[in-house]
Every structure is written in C-alpha cells, then in structure tokens.
Design an enzyme around this catalytic site. Structure first.
Site, PDB file in Angstrom:
ATOM      1  N   SER A 148      14.026  -6.417   2.712  1.00 42.08           N
ATOM      2  CA  SER A 148      13.868  -7.745   2.099  1.00 42.08           C
ATOM      3  C   SER A 148      15.171  -8.516   2.271  1.00 42.08           C
ATOM      4  CB  SER A 148      13.578  -7.602   0.605  1.00 42.08           C
ATOM      5  OG  SER A 148      13.566  -8.873  -0.014  1.00 42.08           O
ATOM      6  N   TYR A 160      15.901  -4.499  -7.929  1.00 40.20           N
ATOM      7  CA  TYR A 160      15.004  -4.617  -6.761  1.00 40.20           C
ATOM      8  C   TYR A 160      15.834  -4.798  -5.487  1.00 40.20           C
ATOM      9  CZ  TYR A 160      11.691  -6.679  -3.474  1.00 40.20           C
ATOM     10  OH  TYR A 160      10.949  -6.949  -2.351  1.00 40.20           O
TER      11      TYR A 160
HETATM   12  N1  LIG Z   1       5.995 -11.007  -1.428  1.00 37.96           N
HETATM   13  C1  LIG Z   1       7.300 -11.262  -1.319  1.00 37.96           C
HETATM   14  O1  LIG Z   1       7.782 -12.340  -1.712  1.00 37.96           O
HETATM   15  C2  LIG Z   1       8.205 -10.251  -0.670  1.00 37.96           C
HETATM   16  C3  LIG Z   1       9.463 -10.675  -0.219  1.00 37.96           C
HETATM   17  C4  LIG Z   1      10.303  -9.756   0.404  1.00 37.96           C
HETATM   18  C5  LIG Z   1       9.882  -8.455   0.586  1.00 37.96           C
HETATM   19  N2  LIG Z   1       8.655  -8.057   0.133  1.00 37.96           N
HETATM   20  C6  LIG Z   1       8.268  -6.669   0.369  1.00 37.96           C
HETATM   21  O2  LIG Z   1       7.104  -6.662   1.184  1.00 37.96           O
HETATM   22  C7  LIG Z   1       6.412  -5.412   0.990  1.00 37.96           C
HETATM   23  C8  LIG Z   1       4.942  -5.672   0.840  1.00 37.96           C
HETATM   24  O3  LIG Z   1       4.729  -6.458  -0.294  1.00 37.96           O
HETATM   25  P1  LIG Z   1       3.517  -7.480  -0.399  1.00 37.96           P
HETATM   26  O4  LIG Z   1       4.128  -8.822  -0.630  1.00 37.96           O
HETATM   27  O5  LIG Z   1       2.569  -7.278   0.715  1.00 37.96           O
HETATM   28  O6  LIG Z   1       2.902  -7.000  -1.821  1.00 37.96           O
HETATM   29  P2  LIG Z   1       1.428  -6.604  -2.286  1.00 37.96           P
HETATM   30  O7  LIG Z   1       1.555  -6.384  -3.759  1.00 37.96           O
HETATM   31  O8  LIG Z   1       0.442  -7.600  -1.790  1.00 37.96           O
HETATM   32  O9  LIG Z   1       1.133  -5.205  -1.566  1.00 37.96           O
HETATM   33  C9  LIG Z   1       1.736  -4.000  -1.968  1.00 37.96           C
HETATM   34  C10 LIG Z   1       0.749  -2.849  -1.821  1.00 37.96           C
HETATM   35  O10 LIG Z   1       1.438  -1.638  -2.155  1.00 37.96           O
HETATM   36  C11 LIG Z   1       0.576  -0.826  -2.954  1.00 37.96           C
HETATM   37  N3  LIG Z   1       1.385   0.085  -3.770  1.00 37.96           N
HETATM   38  C12 LIG Z   1       2.125  -0.209  -4.869  1.00 37.96           C
HETATM   39  N4  LIG Z   1       2.724   0.902  -5.329  1.00 37.96           N
HETATM   40  C13 LIG Z   1       2.365   1.920  -4.510  1.00 37.96           C
HETATM   41  C14 LIG Z   1       2.685   3.297  -4.454  1.00 37.96           C
HETATM   42  N5  LIG Z   1       3.493   3.872  -5.360  1.00 37.96           N
HETATM   43  N6  LIG Z   1       2.158   4.047  -3.452  1.00 37.96           N
HETATM   44  C15 LIG Z   1       1.327   3.473  -2.532  1.00 37.96           C
HETATM   45  N7  LIG Z   1       0.971   2.175  -2.541  1.00 37.96           N
HETATM   46  C16 LIG Z   1       1.498   1.406  -3.514  1.00 37.96           C
HETATM   47  C17 LIG Z   1      -0.217  -1.829  -3.784  1.00 37.96           C
HETATM   48  O11 LIG Z   1      -1.407  -1.231  -4.279  1.00 37.96           O
HETATM   49  C18 LIG Z   1      -0.456  -2.957  -2.778  1.00 37.96           C
HETATM   50  O12 LIG Z   1      -1.667  -2.772  -2.068  1.00 37.96           O
HETATM   51  C19 LIG Z   1       7.098  -4.739  -0.215  1.00 37.96           C
HETATM   52  O13 LIG Z   1       7.986  -3.748   0.246  1.00 37.96           O
HETATM   53  C20 LIG Z   1       7.879  -5.872  -0.854  1.00 37.96           C
HETATM   54  O14 LIG Z   1       9.008  -5.385  -1.549  1.00 37.96           O
HETATM   55  C21 LIG Z   1       7.802  -8.932  -0.478  1.00 37.96           C
END
Ligand SMILES: NC(=O)c1ccc[n+]([C@@H]2O[C@H](COP(=O)([O-])OP(=O)(O)OC[C@H]3O[C@@H](n4cnc5c(N)ncnc54)[C@H](O)[C@@H]3O)[C@@H](O)[C@H]2O)c1
Length: 262
Positions: A148, A160
């Site tokens: 991130s 985080y």
């Molecule tokens: N959305 C943002 O603004 C953002 C920004 C920077 C980085 N990220 C990173 O992007 C990645 C994906 O996030 P996203 O935005 O697609 O979120 P999201 O919440 O849409 O998807 C995350 C998925 O992970 C699953 N999950 C959660 N805990 C789990 C576990 N212990 N074991 C297995 N599965 C699990 C959830 O059920 C969900 O389907 C993450 O690593 C997040 O930190 C997100």
C-alpha cells in the site's frame, strides 16, 4: 510468447471474494491461468469462480484464513493437487484500520494483533509456503503481494501502514533470497480505492452521499484526478505475474495516480 499472458500458469489469489483479489482472479483467468480463489468467506469466492467459469475459465474456490498457517498449507496443497504445479501466488488479503481514522493510541492490543496477523502474517505464510512449493517443484515461481502507499507515506493509519511497510520489506528480502531459485517477488501498492469492500470493512459509511464524498476526496488526493480501482491493480498484477516481467523482482509498484510522487 502466446497471445494470453498467463497461458498454462497455475495461480493462487487470496482475498479473491472481493475488490482487488476478485478483479485479479478474473483477469488471471482471462489471461489463461487456472486460479485457486481463496478467501475467509467461502460464499464470495464461489461467486468469483462462477464468474470465471461462466467466461470459460478454470478456477476452484478454497476457504482460507490467511492468518492461520495450517489453512495456508492446505491452500497451497490444494493448488498443487488440483493443478499439479503452482506458478504464482498473489498474497492480496489486507484488513483496514479498525474504526477508520483511529489514531495510534486508539488501537487496542486486539486491533494490533489482528492487523499484524492478517496483513503481515498472511503475506509471511503465503510467501513461505509458496517458496517451499516452488523449491519442491524446482520450477521457480512468482510471488505478488498487495502492499500500500500506506507503507510508503503516512496514510491509512499508523499500525495498518506499519504492517504494509513490513510487507514491502518482506517482498524485497524474499526477492533477493529467491533470485537464485528463479523466484521473483514484487508488491503492488495501491492508493485509495473507495469501490472495494475495504472502507466498509473499516467501518466507514459507504452508502449514498458518504460514498460520493469519499470518492471525491480520494480523486482529489491523486494527481491523475481519479480514485484507484481494483481493475487498475489487477492489470499491474497480470503484468508482474507474467513472463514479460521475467527480469523484474524486488519492486514496490505504486498504483496510485501519482500520489506518492507528489
Ligand atoms: N481499498 C483501499 O483503499 C486500499 C488501499 C491500499 C491498499 N489496499 C489493500 O488492497 C488489498 C485488497 O483490499 P480490497 O480493497 O480489495 O478490500 P476488500 O475488503 O474488498 O477485499 C478483501 C478480501 O479479503 C478477505 N479477507 C479478509 N480477511 C481475510 C483472512 N484473514 N483470510 C482470507 N481472506 C480474508 C475478505 O473477505 C475480502 O474478500 C488489501 O491488502 C488492502 O490492504 C486497499
């Protein structure tokens, strides 16, 4: 090189039930990969598999909590058994700062352990067991992690962000350790993505006007003027997983509309 970037490759994508993981699993399959779609919520990855199969691709749904090593061992074994070999693992799961906006001192010990266990632990276990599998096979392989911009600048919460900094450092170290074995490791580092499930998971109201406000604010943060989408990240993941990136390892790739460069 075949027309499809991932033809003949077998991949695992974690967090494939939503957001970046879902988009990456779908794009990997479109590019010819057979995909193990893993998530803690089995129903959601069954839906991702349905989408992939409907489009003519091959995928299997696996329930896995990435913070539990025994679950990760079973997930890697499922890929090896079902598809004979593992070529790519995308350790994508991450959970947000609880009660988004929480300051360092607002984190309980339980909040801390969950963030570290899922965000860093999940990448550690996924990388460890993929490396073991790649070495058993003698094939090399690709590790992708979702980092991130929060691991590069202060954004998204102190604990985080620290877990993402740890993911970045693990990525680089694994890239160096894995290089003699043909193992590449890279991280995709997104900025704000208001359209995934992430912000709701952090307790943010993502309905109606609130969603519009978050979307506007996220767009304003990025020099290119729009929020990041799961599909933006999936495109970067396809490229880094493919042989076109055969000489790229140890890279932390911002997918951030210029946010970190600003
Ligand atoms: N959305 C943002 O603004 C953002 C920004 C920077 C980085 N990220 C990173 O992007 C990645 C994906 O996030 P996203 O935005 O697609 O979120 P999201 O919440 O849409 O998807 C995350 C998925 O992970 C699953 N999950 C959660 N805990 C789990 C576990 N212990 N074991 C297995 N599965 C699990 C959830 O059920 C969900 O389907 C993450 O690593 C997040 O930190 C997100």
């Amino acid at each position: 090189m075949s027309g499809k970037l991932l033809e003949g490759k077998n991949a695992i994508v974690t967090g494939a039930g939503s957001g970046v993981g879902e988009a990456a699993a779908v794009r990997f399959a479109e590019e010819g990969a057979r995909v193990v779609c893993a998530d803690i919520r089995l129903e959601t990855v069954k839906e991702t598999v349905r989408r992939i199969e409907e489009a003519g691709g091959t995928a299997v749904a696996v329930e896995c909590d990435v913070s539990r090593e025994d679950d990760v061992v079973s997930m890697v074994a499922a890929a090896a058994e079902r598809f004979d070999r593992l070529d790519v693992i995308y350790n994508n799961v991450g959970v947000p700062t609880p009660r988004l906006g929480a300051k360092l001192e607002d984190h309980t010990a339980e909040d801390f352990l969950r963030l570290v266990g899922v965000n860093f632990g999940g990448v550690f276990y996924g990388s460890k067991h993929a490396v073991l599998q790649f070495k058993r096979q003698g094939t090399g392989g690709v590790i992708l992690n979702t980092g991130s911009v929060a691991g590069m600048v202060a954004w998204g919460g102190s604990v985080y962000g620290a877990t993402k900094g740890a993911v970045h450092q693990l990525t680089r170290a694994v890239a160096i350790e894995g290089a003699p074995f043909g193992i590449r490791a890279n991280a995709i580092c997104p900025a704000g993505m208001p359209f995934t499930g992430f912000m709701a998971a952090g307790g943010l109201d993502t309905g109606g006007a609130a969603q519009e406000a978050v979307t506007r604010q996220t767009a304003e943060n990025h020099p290119l003027g729009r929020p990041i989408t799961a599909e933006d990240c999936a495109e970067a993941a396809v490229y880094l997983a493919s042989d076109r990136a055969a000489n790229i390892t140890g890279v932390l790739l911002p997918v951030d509309g210029g946010y970190v460069a600003k």
